[in-house]
Design an enzyme around this catalytic site. Sequence first.
Site, PDB file in Angstrom:
ATOM      1  N   HIS A 113     -51.529  23.271 -79.957  1.00 15.45           N
ATOM      2  CA  HIS A 113     -51.480  23.259 -81.417  1.00 15.45           C
ATOM      3  C   HIS A 113     -51.790  24.651 -81.939  1.00 15.45           C
ATOM      4  CE1 HIS A 113     -51.491  18.832 -81.284  1.00 15.45           C
ATOM      5  NE2 HIS A 113     -52.330  18.996 -80.265  1.00 15.45           N
ATOM      6  N   THR A 163     -55.702  30.110 -67.674  1.00 16.81           N
ATOM      7  CA  THR A 163     -55.079  30.529 -68.934  1.00 16.81           C
ATOM      8  C   THR A 163     -54.029  31.618 -68.741  1.00 16.81           C
ATOM      9  OG1 THR A 163     -56.817  32.166 -69.328  1.00 16.81           O
ATOM     10  CG2 THR A 163     -57.159  29.960 -70.250  1.00 16.81           C
ATOM     11  N   LYS A 164     -53.999  32.224 -67.548  1.00 18.79           N
ATOM     12  CA  LYS A 164     -53.050  33.305 -67.255  1.00 18.79           C
ATOM     13  C   LYS A 164     -52.410  33.061 -65.896  1.00 18.79           C
ATOM     14  CE  LYS A 164     -55.521  36.760 -69.961  1.00 18.79           C
ATOM     15  NZ  LYS A 164     -56.235  38.041 -69.939  1.00 18.79           N
ATOM     16  N   ARG A 178     -59.792  33.509 -62.676  1.00 18.15           N
ATOM     17  CA  ARG A 178     -59.383  34.862 -62.290  1.00 18.15           C
ATOM     18  C   ARG A 178     -59.271  34.927 -60.767  1.00 18.15           C
ATOM     19  NH1 ARG A 178     -64.496  34.289 -62.507  1.00 18.15           N
ATOM     20  NH2 ARG A 178     -65.963  35.523 -61.290  1.00 18.15           N
ATOM     21  N   ARG A 181     -59.884  36.680 -54.493  1.00 13.86           N
ATOM     22  CA  ARG A 181     -59.452  37.468 -53.335  1.00 13.86           C
ATOM     23  C   ARG A 181     -58.108  36.960 -52.849  1.00 13.86           C
ATOM     24  NH1 ARG A 181     -59.954  35.039 -48.306  1.00 13.86           N
ATOM     25  NH2 ARG A 181     -61.388  33.277 -48.105  1.00 13.86           N
TER      26      ARG A 181
END
Length: 201
Positions: A113, A163-164, A178, A181
């Site tokens: 949204h 999110t990425k 994130r 390794r």
Amino acid sequence: MNQKERMVAGLPYKAWSDGLHDERYAMMKKNNEYNLLLPNEKEKRDKLMREMIGKIGKNFHIEPCFRCEYGWNIEIGDNFYANFNLIILDEGKVTIGNNVMCAPNVSIFTAGHPVHPLARNSGYEYGIPITIGDNVWLGGGSIINPGVKIGSNVVIGSGSVVTKDIPDNTIAAGVPCRVIRKVTEEDRLYYFKNQKFDVEY
């Protein structure tokens, strides 16, 4: 362009228009039917799952409870396993490769949204595709957000919020998720942390 066409195109759309509400309601009924089948009713479960999902490959097993919104917007490869409580909000296309494993409580959300309250209160929402490569393990409670691409040979740690994009051959975890390794050849020696295999595979 009607609202369903806008949804498929990744444009802002209204989810209660042009038959979308009816499609979601029909899928809710199928989800409930699937989740109430007994563990020994494997043939019925597999048949119903093939009716629900747009494309699913060979050798899959999806534990109840399973929830999706449309189903036809999901494509899954061979050798897929999902433990309890997999949720896929498939307003955007969800593409999952071969040999993918989902631990309990994995959530794949293409839906979202607008951030601004006036835009959000307009009733417009969106669905942005998610792609997951081959040989991926999504750890328990991980959340995959709209627009994310997860590469092949990836492990996502438990409780991560992705999110990425995550590149191939990596271990990634955290909030936000994130890369920690690379996956290495030495990792083949171990089944858990520093504990080595005592069997051949």
